[in-house]
Design a protein around this motif. Sequence first.
Motif, PDB file in Angstrom:
ATOM      1  N   LEU A   1      45.714  44.391  43.292  1.00  0.00           N
ATOM      2  CA  LEU A   1      45.286  45.046  42.066  1.00  0.00           C
ATOM      3  C   LEU A   1      43.792  45.306  42.119  1.00  0.00           C
ATOM      4  O   LEU A   1      42.994  44.371  42.172  1.00  0.00           O
ATOM      5  CB  LEU A   1      45.637  44.179  40.853  1.00  0.00           C
ATOM      6  CG  LEU A   1      47.127  43.885  40.652  1.00  0.00           C
ATOM      7  CD1 LEU A   1      47.333  42.989  39.451  1.00  0.00           C
ATOM      8  CD2 LEU A   1      47.922  45.176  40.486  1.00  0.00           C
ATOM      9  N   PRO A   2      43.368  46.573  42.095  1.00  0.00           N
ATOM     10  CA  PRO A   2      41.943  46.901  42.257  1.00  0.00           C
ATOM     11  C   PRO A   2      41.037  46.279  41.213  1.00  0.00           C
ATOM     12  O   PRO A   2      39.873  45.973  41.497  1.00  0.00           O
ATOM     13  CB  PRO A   2      41.930  48.432  42.155  1.00  0.00           C
ATOM     14  CG  PRO A   2      43.315  48.862  42.472  1.00  0.00           C
ATOM     15  CD  PRO A   2      44.211  47.771  41.982  1.00  0.00           C
TER      16      PRO A   2
ATOM     17  N   ILE B   1      43.565  50.038  28.018  1.00  0.00           N
ATOM     18  CA  ILE B   1      42.354  49.999  28.840  1.00  0.00           C
ATOM     19  C   ILE B   1      42.418  48.835  29.822  1.00  0.00           C
ATOM     20  O   ILE B   1      42.088  48.964  31.010  1.00  0.00           O
ATOM     21  CB  ILE B   1      41.115  49.900  27.947  1.00  0.00           C
ATOM     22  CG1 ILE B   1      40.907  51.228  27.195  1.00  0.00           C
ATOM     23  CG2 ILE B   1      39.867  49.556  28.758  1.00  0.00           C
ATOM     24  CD1 ILE B   1      39.817  51.175  26.150  1.00  0.00           C
ATOM     25  N   LEU B   2      42.864  47.677  29.335  1.00  0.00           N
ATOM     26  CA  LEU B   2      42.956  46.495  30.185  1.00  0.00           C
ATOM     27  C   LEU B   2      43.978  46.692  31.298  1.00  0.00           C
ATOM     28  O   LEU B   2      43.730  46.342  32.471  1.00  0.00           O
ATOM     29  CB  LEU B   2      43.318  45.290  29.321  1.00  0.00           C
ATOM     30  CG  LEU B   2      43.356  43.917  29.995  1.00  0.00           C
ATOM     31  CD1 LEU B   2      42.072  43.632  30.735  1.00  0.00           C
ATOM     32  CD2 LEU B   2      43.619  42.843  28.933  1.00  0.00           C
ATOM     33  N   ASP B   3      45.132  47.269  30.963  1.00  0.00           N
ATOM     34  CA  ASP B   3      46.169  47.503  31.978  1.00  0.00           C
ATOM     35  C   ASP B   3      45.677  48.479  33.043  1.00  0.00           C
ATOM     36  O   ASP B   3      45.856  48.249  34.255  1.00  0.00           O
ATOM     37  CB  ASP B   3      47.432  48.053  31.319  1.00  0.00           C
ATOM     38  CG  ASP B   3      48.154  47.019  30.465  1.00  0.00           C
ATOM     39  OD1 ASP B   3      47.862  45.818  30.623  1.00  0.00           O
ATOM     40  OD2 ASP B   3      48.988  47.428  29.624  1.00  0.00           O
ATOM     41  N   ARG B   4      45.080  49.586  32.604  1.00  0.00           N
ATOM     42  CA  ARG B   4      44.615  50.588  33.556  1.00  0.00           C
ATOM     43  C   ARG B   4      43.504  50.033  34.446  1.00  0.00           C
ATOM     44  O   ARG B   4      43.411  50.375  35.627  1.00  0.00           O
ATOM     45  CB  ARG B   4      44.108  51.826  32.805  1.00  0.00           C
ATOM     46  CG  ARG B   4      45.130  52.514  31.932  1.00  0.00           C
ATOM     47  CD  ARG B   4      46.043  53.407  32.693  1.00  0.00           C
ATOM     48  NE  ARG B   4      45.369  54.482  33.391  1.00  0.00           N
ATOM     49  CZ  ARG B   4      46.004  55.465  34.021  1.00  0.00           C
ATOM     50  NH1 ARG B   4      47.321  55.488  34.041  1.00  0.00           N
ATOM     51  NH2 ARG B   4      45.334  56.409  34.658  1.00  0.00           N
TER      52      ARG B   4
ATOM     53  N   PHE C   1      44.717  49.962  38.230  1.00  0.00           N
ATOM     54  CA  PHE C   1      44.194  51.120  38.957  1.00  0.00           C
ATOM     55  C   PHE C   1      42.682  51.111  39.129  1.00  0.00           C
ATOM     56  O   PHE C   1      42.133  52.003  39.759  1.00  0.00           O
ATOM     57  CB  PHE C   1      44.614  52.420  38.253  1.00  0.00           C
ATOM     58  CG  PHE C   1      46.080  52.518  37.988  1.00  0.00           C
ATOM     59  CD1 PHE C   1      46.975  52.707  39.022  1.00  0.00           C
ATOM     60  CD2 PHE C   1      46.570  52.400  36.700  1.00  0.00           C
ATOM     61  CE1 PHE C   1      48.341  52.789  38.783  1.00  0.00           C
ATOM     62  CE2 PHE C   1      47.932  52.482  36.436  1.00  0.00           C
ATOM     63  CZ  PHE C   1      48.818  52.669  37.494  1.00  0.00           C
ATOM     64  N   GLY C   2      42.006  50.157  38.537  1.00  0.00           N
ATOM     65  CA  GLY C   2      40.559  50.107  38.627  1.00  0.00           C
ATOM     66  C   GLY C   2      39.853  51.045  37.666  1.00  0.00           C
ATOM     67  O   GLY C   2      38.628  51.212  37.772  1.00  0.00           O
TER      68      GLY C   2
ATOM     69  N   THR D   1      32.348  35.935  37.296  1.00  0.00           N
ATOM     70  CA  THR D   1      32.523  35.813  38.747  1.00  0.00           C
ATOM     71  C   THR D   1      33.904  35.302  39.122  1.00  0.00           C
ATOM     72  O   THR D   1      34.348  35.487  40.257  1.00  0.00           O
ATOM     73  CB  THR D   1      31.453  34.869  39.319  1.00  0.00           C
ATOM     74  OG1 THR D   1      31.512  33.610  38.629  1.00  0.00           O
ATOM     75  CG2 THR D   1      30.064  35.476  39.157  1.00  0.00           C
ATOM     76  N   ASN D   2      34.604  34.655  38.176  1.00  0.00           N
ATOM     77  CA  ASN D   2      35.956  34.165  38.443  1.00  0.00           C
ATOM     78  C   ASN D   2      37.028  35.171  38.047  1.00  0.00           C
ATOM     79  O   ASN D   2      38.230  34.905  38.192  1.00  0.00           O
ATOM     80  CB  ASN D   2      36.205  32.857  37.696  1.00  0.00           C
ATOM     81  CG  ASN D   2      35.290  31.744  38.164  1.00  0.00           C
ATOM     82  OD1 ASN D   2      35.044  31.609  39.370  1.00  0.00           O
ATOM     83  ND2 ASN D   2      34.774  30.961  37.229  1.00  0.00           N
ATOM     84  N   GLY D   3      36.600  36.311  37.523  1.00  0.00           N
ATOM     85  CA  GLY D   3      37.552  37.331  37.106  1.00  0.00           C
ATOM     86  C   GLY D   3      37.975  37.244  35.661  1.00  0.00           C
ATOM     87  O   GLY D   3      38.740  38.096  35.178  1.00  0.00           O
TER      88      GLY D   3
END
Length: 971
Positions: free
Chosen positions: A699-700, A767-770, A774-775, A785-787
């Motif tokens: 997942l980008p 927005i969160l899903d895209r 897809f980045g 930094t942990n995502g």
Amino acid sequence: MSVLSVMLMCRDALAGTNDSFQFDIPKQALTRSIIEIGKVSEISIIVPSHLLNGIKAKQLDGVYTPKQALEILLRPTDLTFRAINRKVIAIVPKPKDDSSDPITEYSVEELVIIGRQVTGSFLDRTDLHGSSPIDIITGHELRISGSQSVAEFLRFIPAVSGNSTSTAISNGGDGTATVTLRGLPANNTLVLLNGIRINAQGLNGDSVDLNSIPSAAVDRIEILKDGASATYGTDAIAGVINIVLKKEYDGFQLEQYYGSSYKNDLETASTHLLWGKSGDKGAFLISAQHFDQNGIFSRERSVSANADGRPQGGVDERSTATPNSRITLNDGSTVTLDEATINTPTPRYRDATKDDLFNFFSQTSTISPSLRQSVFLSGHLALSDTSTLSLDASYNKTKATITLASTPIFTAFESEPITVSRDNIFNPFGEDITDVRRRVLELPPRQQENTSEAKRISITLDGLLNEAVWKINGNWSRTSARESVANLLSLPRTAQALGPSSNCPGTDLNGCQPLDLFGPLGSINEQQLAFIRSSSSNRGVTSLKGITGSINDSIFELPAGPIQAAVGFDIRREKIESVPTGENALSENIGNPLGSETVGSRSIYEVFLETHLPIIKYRPGVYSFDIEAALRHSKYSDFGNNTSPKFGIRYRPAANVLIRSTYSEGFRAPSLGELFAGDFQSQLPLVDPCSTLVSIASLPGCIGQTDDTRTQYLTTFLGEPNLAPETSRSYNIGIVWTPRFNKDLHISIDQFNIDQRNIVSSDAQLILDRNALFGDFSDLVVRDTNGEITNLFSPFINIGERKISGIDTTIRYIYKFKNKGYLNYTLNTSYLQEYAFKLDSNSPFENLAGTFEDAANEGSGALPKWKANTGVFFAYKIFEFNYSINYISSVSEEIPRSRTNERRTISSWVTHDTQATFKLGKRKNIKLTFGADNIFNKAPPFSAAAFNDNYDGRTYDIRGQFLYTRLVYLY
């Protein structure tokens, strides 16, 4: 002109008098009662006012043919009725002897037959069956439903689905009520009051609050289930709901209502007073209502008692902010207090498990207590034989109290992250800690109070100019709303109290007190609470003032009839202002983020044209064929111009069959809130794909596996002044059939299609899903930094397209018994065939018909494929009985945070309502009603994806069996 002429003809006058209709006409001037007979039965009745001056008519309640109704009302008078021709019935003097003919003695050349404006048209029509389908809900139907508000009644209308709001919405609610036709957002349905626009709700509102309308004064509701921008302008993409208030009453009425649920909660009391006086030259009435309803807590119903939905087929939605803090240390471990050592000299910590969660439903309300008070005034005065001055004014005050769970602290995910210092005197770990989650039960639950005051006034002058009907209206409406939330925490003070002890000595009782998040429940004492406790409040005002004018007339005579045309203008000014208030207005809070400032205004200038052209009439195979057309041009001061057309056809192959079809183009101007909203933050219940999918590396947008126990994410909403309007195209085709063999049977079937583009949305989940998949929107999703998501920006943007289609069906049948009793059967259904949505031109359509996605996740709500209600009403002498059934078909939902995107079915829901009324007293002027809603106590179906209370409060009803009684006294 000495003649007041009224209208309404969709068939021959003589033939029409054989059909049966439900009449509910109060005691009033005879002129008005005869007009009401014409309205209900859709026949033309010529009412010569000079013959009826000063004559009063008794109450008419029951099912009659128009002929029978006229005979009853005219029996005590020296008047009768006759057919002038195949189109018109006239009220005339009774013959003086058998040789006299009242028609020849009556000068028909002086009569001008005019019609009535119905929702969706500015023409005075003599045929209420236009090219667009309209549902007219009478006062009788409202009364037998037992509903105490407009929103409560509309919830079960088959054409209503999606994200309507009411006081059944707790977390995320604000005490207002809206309606959503066809599952489109509430701002896609135009709500009118007496055919006039009114302002939106007070706090950043872009739709009308139905709770601000004096429900006790409602005479009828007209629902236009078609796009109507060509007639009314913006917002009418899904349709129009016109709430018509009482105009005339002669006498006094007192009504007292009381009801409660089977658990003796949700106690509801309503008192309504109505007084009116009508005469030859005018009328005046006043209506006042006091409504008071207690609430229900989530814990008081089994479906909503626990946020852990696993036993019911869902997931565990309990909060990670627990009474004993969950603490993530620098080595990555998460610990919490060991309950067994809490009372020992040296309490110990243990590893936290996924069962160390807090059931916040134990504190929340599911239906908020509400209070409504209203006063409504209406009057009209005949200035001459051809002109009338009318005035409507109302004042409405509402209050709702929502209880939310005690304030949670998420130190790592507040709008300004908090670090618990190693030097905090309560920190036993000797290290700075960034992630502590604590439910501050030492504070009472948060109390959100919403109040509003709505004021409206409308003045209309109308009349005749030769044979043209003209009207001019000036209107003003304003709503002032306030929202206050208590038992919050000040973010900067909490951060200071968790920082180094040198910055928070705790020696001054009025100064900083170090905060203990490491002890058990009760470790946060009153001194600590006094320093960090806070509150918030917001005030909002919306207003609308405008002037509209129209004139319509028959401009040219064709062989098939006259061409009718209407032209007019609409000028209005809209304003909105929403600002934080109070002593903490500029301070950020935990539990309810800092409010934003929204200030905006705009002017709208519109002109419109409408025409009706009769093409063919009384030819073989063509009883009639008509064309309707409308056009409106709008100029907005903030985004530009728009022109919306509409075309319709009406074809009758026979007198009892109507085939109708329309094509229309619509638009919705971005609301002032969408254009000018300041930054507003909220903790939204979202799902991060990076926490649920196995293949994180593919997942980008994902840095790594994120915390799958998080259920809410800090989201910042933003206005966008450069939004473009939404546009739409609507297509409808239908048939209306009244069989010749039984004219008391009415069947209509209409197929609808809506194609909507350029949708305005602020969809944080999208927005969160895209971003993850897809980045996309990398500038809107902020991760550490942990995502982990630290902030998510969700501006209003123009995106996507919707395609909606389905079929509406209505069946009505009246059966009259020989003993003068009657039975009325109705069936209304709506089938949602398609509700397709796509994000952009490169994305495929996804059909959402038959699915549920919660509004809290920016979803479209419940979109059942089938929604229906049916009922039987029986009346005999002093007794009335009603039985109705409401049906909502099953929908599917995605189980939140399921690693395989697993879906489940929310079961169908059927409820049964019943009501019995007795007419008492010598004059039958006392009505005693006993009713029961949901008589089999059917609980709403469980939903795994519903953020509030494990069910969709916008579609279903959690109260269970509800019993009520109503006493009405008429004088």
